[in-house]
Design a protein around this motif. Structure first.
Motif, PDB file in Angstrom:
ATOM      1  N   GLY A 112       0.796  -1.218   0.000  1.00  0.00           N
ATOM      2  CA  GLY A 112       0.000   0.000   0.000  1.00  0.00           C
ATOM      3  C   GLY A 112       0.828   1.266   0.000  1.00  0.00           C
ATOM      4  N   VAL A 168      -9.580   5.696  -0.361  1.00  0.00           N
ATOM      5  CA  VAL A 168      -8.729   4.511  -0.487  1.00  0.00           C
ATOM      6  C   VAL A 168      -8.803   4.045  -1.941  1.00  0.00           C
ATOM      7  N   VAL A 193      -3.285  -1.110  -3.290  1.00  0.00           N
ATOM      8  CA  VAL A 193      -4.270  -0.318  -2.563  1.00  0.00           C
ATOM      9  C   VAL A 193      -3.522   0.753  -1.789  1.00  0.00           C
ATOM     10  N   ALA A 194      -3.992   1.994  -1.833  1.00  0.00           N
ATOM     11  CA  ALA A 194      -3.296   3.066  -1.122  1.00  0.00           C
ATOM     12  C   ALA A 194      -4.287   4.083  -0.570  1.00  0.00           C
ATOM     13  N   ILE A 195      -3.942   4.645   0.581  1.00  0.00           N
ATOM     14  CA  ILE A 195      -4.731   5.742   1.145  1.00  0.00           C
ATOM     15  C   ILE A 195      -4.214   7.044   0.550  1.00  0.00           C
ATOM     16  N   GLU A 232      -8.034   3.842   7.420  1.00  0.00           N
ATOM     17  CA  GLU A 232      -6.953   2.907   7.741  1.00  0.00           C
ATOM     18  C   GLU A 232      -7.466   1.470   7.842  1.00  0.00           C
ATOM     19  N   HIS A 282      -8.355   0.280   4.301  1.00  0.00           N
ATOM     20  CA  HIS A 282      -7.087  -0.018   3.628  1.00  0.00           C
ATOM     21  C   HIS A 282      -6.577  -1.406   4.025  1.00  0.00           C
TER      22      HIS A 282
END
Length: 400
Positions: free
Chosen positions: A48, A73, A85-87, A110, A113
């Motif tokens: 991530g 997200v 997958v990334a915030i 969070e 994620h």
């Protein structure tokens, strides 16, 4: 509802607790043109971590994109097995190959994620995405996914625990960054002759073709994901002077022996974006059998004049990377470097192979230390993934 569901938890469909994107925007107009544009390639697989972030304008984006806000997200819908997958910590856009999922009230970014990076969602995504030639998640797939939603106090504690491990990850990453800076300093100092007006004693400056008499082009075959074929390195499989084997494709047919990789082969990426063209690496027998695609060429050095490891380090020198870009020709969304023109560039090198080996040895000391730190980072991430799965499944509670 499951009988073993902890108190205060609930089972929810993913689309009940996140908002999916609606409509796209033109990345060529303000403010999107000057804002970051996130794509799957910018996210490290399984962690991530965003490894690169550039504006839409710098990427010459033209097709429609989704709007991204801080706290969204972003989930790659292409090849979900890669777990990209990334915030988002920024306002901007993301590729249409991603879903910017906006958590609703009662769901922390969070936690979302961690859910999407988890083993359970990954297995689900792989099971539903293989209906077409390219594995892909659609909106109906997301709507069918049911997961355990912790209570809000539990979510906050889970987020705190995972954030603490993330801080440890960042500390190790900082150590790796410092070692890379040290390595870069050794390289620049050891190859200072590249920018010198006169060639130092014991060095020579000559066209590359005099020490690299020939090159070989890679194969031009349609590749697939079937690992029964021959592993094939592509343009994205060279990083930091080494093969990167996480996203391999395979050749479904028998490969002629002359196209198989050999120990200490030097590979050069002749076709890519302007930022990545010229990536180079040395093959050290990482796989029993492998070949390389036509985006790459193999440089065949005269080993009595230049050792392969020195040649790779020379190709990776920032000044040489600039010179390579200067001779690149522009094609559609990519640039190309003709190997003949590459071999017309001048190389500076010690005439004594022992001096070449001495510089390479100093760089390899840094490489070994970096590898040790990377191993520590890998173990930390394994612990984090296992703990995240246990916490999100309710097997371990932090608010009792």
């Amino acid at each position: 509802m499951s009988a073993d569901l902890p108190l205060g938890w609930s089972e929810r469909k993913l689309t009940d607790v996140v908002a999916l994107p609606t409509g796209q925007v033109d990345p060529q107009v303000l403010p999107y043109r000057e804002q970051p544009l996130l794509a799957p390639d910018h996210i490290e697989s399984t962690t991530g971590r965003i490894i690169e972030l550039k504006t839409a304008d710098s990427q010459r984006a033209s097709s429609g994109k989704y709007v991204v806000r801080p706290g969204d997200v972003a989930l790659s819908k292409i090849r979900p097995s890669l777990r990209k997958v990334a915030i988002a910590q920024f306002a901007g856009t993301c590729s249409a190959d991603m879903y910017p999922l906006r958590p609703k009230v009662g769901l922390l970014p969070e936690v979302l994620h961690a859910v999407l990076l988890g083993e359970r969602f990954s297995l689900f995504a792989e099971s539903v995405s293989g209906r077409t030639g390219i594995p892909k998640l659609n909106r109906d797939d997301l709507a069918s996914y049911v997961f355990r939603l912790p209570s809000e106090p539990e979510q906050r504690r889970i987020a705190e625990i995972l954030d603490a491990i993330t801080e440890s990850e960042r500390a190790v990453e900082a150590a790796i960054y410092k070692l890379r800076a040290l390595r870069r300093g050794i390289l620049l100092d050891g190859m200072a002759a590249i920018t010198a007006s006169e060639t130092p004693d014991g060095w020579e400056r000559l066209p590359l073709k005099e020490v690299v008499p020939s090159v070989d082009y890679g194969i031009s075959v349609a590749l697939n994901d079937d690992s029964r074929g021959v592993a094939t390195l592509r343009m994205n499989n060279l990083r930091d002077g080494r093969p990167y084997l996480n996203e391999l494709r395979y050749c479904p047919q028998k490969v002629h022996p002359k196209h198989l990789l050999r120990m200490d082969d030097v590979l050069f990426n002749r076709t890519n974006s302007i930022d990545h063209v010229g990536r180079s690496g040395i093959w050290r027998g990482e796989l029993e059998e492998a070949t390389f695609a036509s985006y790459l060429v193999r440089l065949n050095p005269d080993v009595e004049r230049v050792i392969p490891q020195f040649l790779v380090e020379w190709l990776l020198h920032p000044v040489i990377r600039q010179r390579v870009r200067a001779i690149a020709t522009v094609a559609v969304q990519q640039v190309n470097v003709n190997p003949t023109r590459l071999r017309e560039l001048y190389i500076d090198l010690p005439t004594d192979l022992g001096e070449q080996k001495k510089l390479v040895a100093s760089l390899e000391v840094c490489d070994r230390r970096i590898a040790t730190e990377k191993e520590s980072l890998g173990k930390l991430r394994v612990v984090k993934r296992g703990l995240a799965d246990a916490l999100l499944n309710g097997k371990r509670l932090v608010c009792e």
